[in-house]
Design a protein around this motif. Structure first.
Motif, mmCIF file in Angstrom:
data_model
loop_
_atom_site.group_PDB
_atom_site.id
_atom_site.type_symbol
_atom_site.label_atom_id
_atom_site.label_comp_id
_atom_site.label_asym_id
_atom_site.label_seq_id
_atom_site.Cartn_x
_atom_site.Cartn_y
_atom_site.Cartn_z
ATOM 1 N N ARG A 1 -17.682 -38.220 -32.831
ATOM 2 C CA ARG A 1 -17.661 -37.495 -31.567
ATOM 3 C C ARG A 1 -17.913 -36.015 -31.843
ATOM 4 O O ARG A 1 -17.343 -35.450 -32.776
ATOM 5 N N ASP B 1 -18.732 -32.000 -29.748
ATOM 6 C CA ASP B 1 -18.660 -31.278 -28.474
ATOM 7 C C ASP B 1 -20.034 -30.903 -27.940
ATOM 8 O O ASP B 1 -20.263 -30.905 -26.734
ATOM 9 N N ASP B 2 -20.952 -30.527 -28.830
ATOM 10 C CA ASP B 2 -22.282 -30.054 -28.423
ATOM 11 C C ASP B 2 -23.318 -30.665 -29.356
ATOM 12 O O ASP B 2 -23.553 -30.157 -30.454
ATOM 13 N N LEU B 3 -23.914 -31.759 -28.931
ATOM 14 C CA LEU B 3 -24.852 -32.491 -29.778
ATOM 15 C C LEU B 3 -26.038 -31.629 -30.188
ATOM 16 O O LEU B 3 -26.419 -31.618 -31.366
ATOM 17 N N GLN C 1 -21.925 -37.213 -28.088
ATOM 18 C CA GLN C 1 -21.339 -36.236 -27.165
ATOM 19 C C GLN C 1 -20.987 -37.009 -25.895
ATOM 20 O O GLN C 1 -21.878 -37.434 -25.165
#
Length: 122
Positions: A72, A74-76, A117
């Motif tokens: 996981r 936050d900002d791909l 994300q």
């Protein structure tokens, strides 16, 4: 009947364990503890997915790869840009869908790794 309540860990066999740990530390920011691993703690709304794919699926990349890690983020886009800048092998395709955004990279031992994300609010 007793049931499994979640995935407790993912364990990798490596040709060079120290080098692979260093790759995950340096490129994905996973700090490895003295005992050899890292514990991730979930926040509200977090989940872990377990799924089985057909043997001939190309989703994992190389057909000899029996599993794939999904991390996981936050900002791909920012993560993929950071990895490209560091010389990591990044798949050009990014998938956008109802379950979020997905991208793929290859680690130091050429294992395909998925970056996810989640949709906003999850």
């Amino acid at each position: 009947m007793q049931r499994v309540t979640g995935i407790g860990g993912v364990f990798l066999r490596a040709r060079d364990a120290d080098a692979l740990k260093a790759w995950y530390r340096d490129h994905l920011g996973i700090e490895v503890s003295a005992w050899g691993g890292h514990r991730f703690f979930w926040q509200a709304g977090g989940s872990t997915t377990w799924s089985v794919f057909e043997a001939d699926s190309d989703y994992f990349g190389d057909a000899r790869q029996p599993f794939m890690l999904n991390f996981r983020v936050d900002d791909l886009d920012a993560m993929l840009a950071q990895l490209r800048a560091a010389g990591v092998k990044v798949v050009d395709e990014v998938e956008d869908g109802e379950f979020g955004r997905f991208g793929w990279v290859y680690d130091a031992e050429d294992n395909r790794v998925e970056l996810w994300q989640p949709p906003r609010g999850q």
